[in-house]
Design an enzyme around this catalytic site. Structure first.
Site, PDB file in Angstrom:
ATOM      1  N   ASP A 273     -32.147 -15.583  32.436  1.00  0.00           N
ATOM      2  CA  ASP A 273     -32.600 -16.712  31.372  1.00  0.00           C
ATOM      3  C   ASP A 273     -34.050 -16.460  31.594  1.00  0.00           C
ATOM      4  O   ASP A 273     -34.765 -16.401  32.808  1.00  0.00           O
ATOM      5  CB  ASP A 273     -32.254 -18.068  31.899  1.00  0.00           C
ATOM      6  CG  ASP A 273     -32.848 -18.985  30.593  1.00  0.00           C
ATOM      7  OD1 ASP A 273     -32.020 -19.205  29.706  1.00  0.00           O
ATOM      8  OD2 ASP A 273     -33.830 -19.441  30.847  1.00  0.00           O
ATOM      9  N   ASN A 281     -42.801 -20.204  22.637  1.00  0.00           N
ATOM     10  CA  ASN A 281     -42.703 -20.377  21.138  1.00  0.00           C
ATOM     11  C   ASN A 281     -43.758 -21.369  20.586  1.00  0.00           C
ATOM     12  O   ASN A 281     -44.364 -21.282  19.668  1.00  0.00           O
ATOM     13  CB  ASN A 281     -41.371 -20.680  20.815  1.00  0.00           C
ATOM     14  CG  ASN A 281     -40.443 -19.317  20.787  1.00  0.00           C
ATOM     15  OD1 ASN A 281     -40.883 -18.336  20.518  1.00  0.00           O
ATOM     16  ND2 ASN A 281     -39.114 -19.722  20.930  1.00  0.00           N
ATOM     17  N   ASP A 290     -40.427 -13.459  20.325  1.00  0.00           N
ATOM     18  CA  ASP A 290     -39.720 -12.166  19.958  1.00  0.00           C
ATOM     19  C   ASP A 290     -40.263 -11.309  20.853  1.00  0.00           C
ATOM     20  O   ASP A 290     -39.392 -10.265  21.420  1.00  0.00           O
ATOM     21  CB  ASP A 290     -39.959 -11.759  18.635  1.00  0.00           C
ATOM     22  CG  ASP A 290     -39.123 -12.864  17.798  1.00  0.00           C
ATOM     23  OD1 ASP A 290     -38.228 -13.510  18.074  1.00  0.00           O
ATOM     24  OD2 ASP A 290     -39.373 -12.759  16.411  1.00  0.00           O
ATOM     25  N   GLU A 315     -32.429 -17.169  24.704  1.00  0.00           N
ATOM     26  CA  GLU A 315     -33.202 -16.365  25.772  1.00  0.00           C
ATOM     27  C   GLU A 315     -32.439 -16.004  26.791  1.00  0.00           C
ATOM     28  O   GLU A 315     -32.907 -15.465  27.969  1.00  0.00           O
ATOM     29  CB  GLU A 315     -34.252 -17.167  26.067  1.00  0.00           C
ATOM     30  CG  GLU A 315     -33.976 -18.225  27.120  1.00  0.00           C
ATOM     31  CD  GLU A 315     -33.853 -19.955  26.063  1.00  0.00           C
ATOM     32  OE1 GLU A 315     -33.893 -20.718  26.574  1.00  0.00           O
ATOM     33  OE2 GLU A 315     -33.393 -19.605  24.709  1.00  0.00           O
TER      34      GLU A 315
END
Length: 430
Positions: A273, A281, A290, A315
């Protein structure tokens, strides 16, 4: 611009073998009755079945290409059938052949580069209108001025560019060249199996036309296999959309589920993770998020020890080690964790992207305020005797992943390790 890794050999996985097989079969002087009957009906069958498939999935471009190749096949097949039955060509054979040599690369290149950008019905009406307008104009000229049109088509318009090797009218070769350039640029800008197939299909048509009246089966075989290549490309892309994650390029959840059903008794599963992904973000925007996922995926793809990486969702990523033990896999997990940690992600706009890998490495060495550090936490579990399926092992790996998060992140935690043990393992790794 796409990266070099985006141009993959598997883009040619279906099209190239079909094209090579078609060229070999078409050169055979005789085909047995079964294959001869098969190639006589295969173009019509592919138009019906492949066309229905394209309509269901909204693939207007591929449907229009199937129609164009089939129309060329139908017109030329009528001429070759007459030649076989009567031993001579029809009076209009030369005019029909010249028009097919001209219009086939024109429509193939046009429709191949004409991407779907509107509603299904509107797009198909526009494509049909172009086909009817150009085709109707050529038909009207052929009926009204057959001899004059045939003479103009067969004329050598550019003597300096004419070669003895040209088996088609001179006007056909610039159209094939323009179509080839359009399709090649399209593939270079957006590497896809379909775009590679379109380019190979054009090569097949360029070989087919001069051999239509020379080799007895060239028309049927190449037309069939070019149409089959188009249908296979649609199926190939549909498979990739369903089974491969578009952003990272890793196999997706469906592939993982299929793989879990075929594991043996001994295997290891790790869940990875991205640490503080929401912060990336919120702070830098989804574009940087991204890029973070792409970075992590590129490192996980290189996992050693026989492991395979999958995009689990969001993620989260999954690594599967079939036939391995926890002790065998742990060094490879530590190595991939360190690879992610030591790869600074540069924050820059698209105009400031490095021109090549060497420039990118130089910028990463001089990492400063314009870079961010990405880390991952990994939870790993080995299948135990009491666990009946892989889902239970994934749940154990998830629990270990939560322990890694509680331990301060950026570490590898195995099932059953507590918070203190995780911190100790992380310290040893550092």
């Amino acid at each position: 611009m796409p990266r070099l890794a985006d141009y993959r050999p598997d883009h040619l996985l279906t099209a190239l073998p079909l094209l090579v097989a078609g060229l070999l079969i078409a050169r055979m002087g005789q085909l047995n009755e079964f294959f001869q009957s098969l190639f006589n009906v295969l173009p019509t069958l592919l138009l019906l079945l492949g066309g229905a498939f394209c309509v269901v999935y909204g693939r207007q471009r591929e449907l229009s290409l199937l129609v164009v190749v089939y129309l060329g096949y139908f017109l030329l097949d009528t001429q070759t059938d007459y030649f076989r039955e009567h031993g001579q060509v029809r009076a209009d054979a030369a005019l029909v052949f010249h028009l097919c040599s001209l219009l086939l690369p024109l429509f193939y290149g046009l429709y191949g580069a004409w991407r779907e950008r509107s509603h299904l019905v509107q797009d198909m009406v526009a494509r049909a209108a172009v086909l009817l307008a150009v085709g109707g104009t050529c038909l009207a000229l052929a009926r009204r001025f057959p001899q004059g049109l045939q003479a103009w088509l067969a004329e050598v318009h550019w003597p300096l560019w004419h070669g003895q090797w040209m088996s088609l009218i001179q006007l056909a070769y610039p159209l094939f060249l323009i179509a080839g350039v359009l399709l090649a640029v399209q593939y270079l800008r957006q590497p896809r199996p379909l775009h590679a197939t379109l380019l190979l299909g054009l090569v097949g048509l360029l070989w087919m036309l001069p051999n239509t009246f020379i080799l007895p089966h060239a028309l049927q075989v190449i037309s069939s296999l070019v149409m089959l290549m188009l249908v296979a490309a649609v199926v190939h892309e549909a498979y990739q959309m369903a089974y491969r994650d578009e952003l990272t390029g890793l196999p997706g959840r469906r592939v993982l589920n299929d793989r879990l059903q075929r594991l043996g008794r001994n295997y290891v599963i790790a869940m990875a993770d991205v640490d503080h992904f929401k912060k990336f973000n919120d702070t830098h925007g989804h574009d940087v998020g991204d890029e973070v996922l792409k970075l992590v995926a590129s490192r996980l793809r290189r996992i050693g020890g026989g492991g395979k990486a999958y995009r689990y969702g969001g993620e989260e990523f999954t690594l599967v080690f079939p036939g391995k033990s926890l002790d065998e896999c742990r060094p490879h997990l530590e190595a991939v964790r360190e690879a992610v940690e030591h790869y600074p992600l540069q924050l820059r706009d698209r105009q400031q992207r490095p021109k090549n890998d060497k420039e990118g490495r130089q910028r990463r060495k001089a990492s400063g305020a314009g870079s961010v550090s990405v880390t991952i936490s990994i939870g790993v579990a080995e299948r135990e005797a009491h666990q009946r399926n892989a889902e239970e092992v994934i749940r154990s790996a998830d629990k270990a992943l939560y322990a890694a998060k509680r331990a301060g992140r950026n570490c590898v935690v195995a099932q059953g390790e507590n918070r203190r043990g995780a911190v100790r393992v992380k310290a040893e790794a550092d």
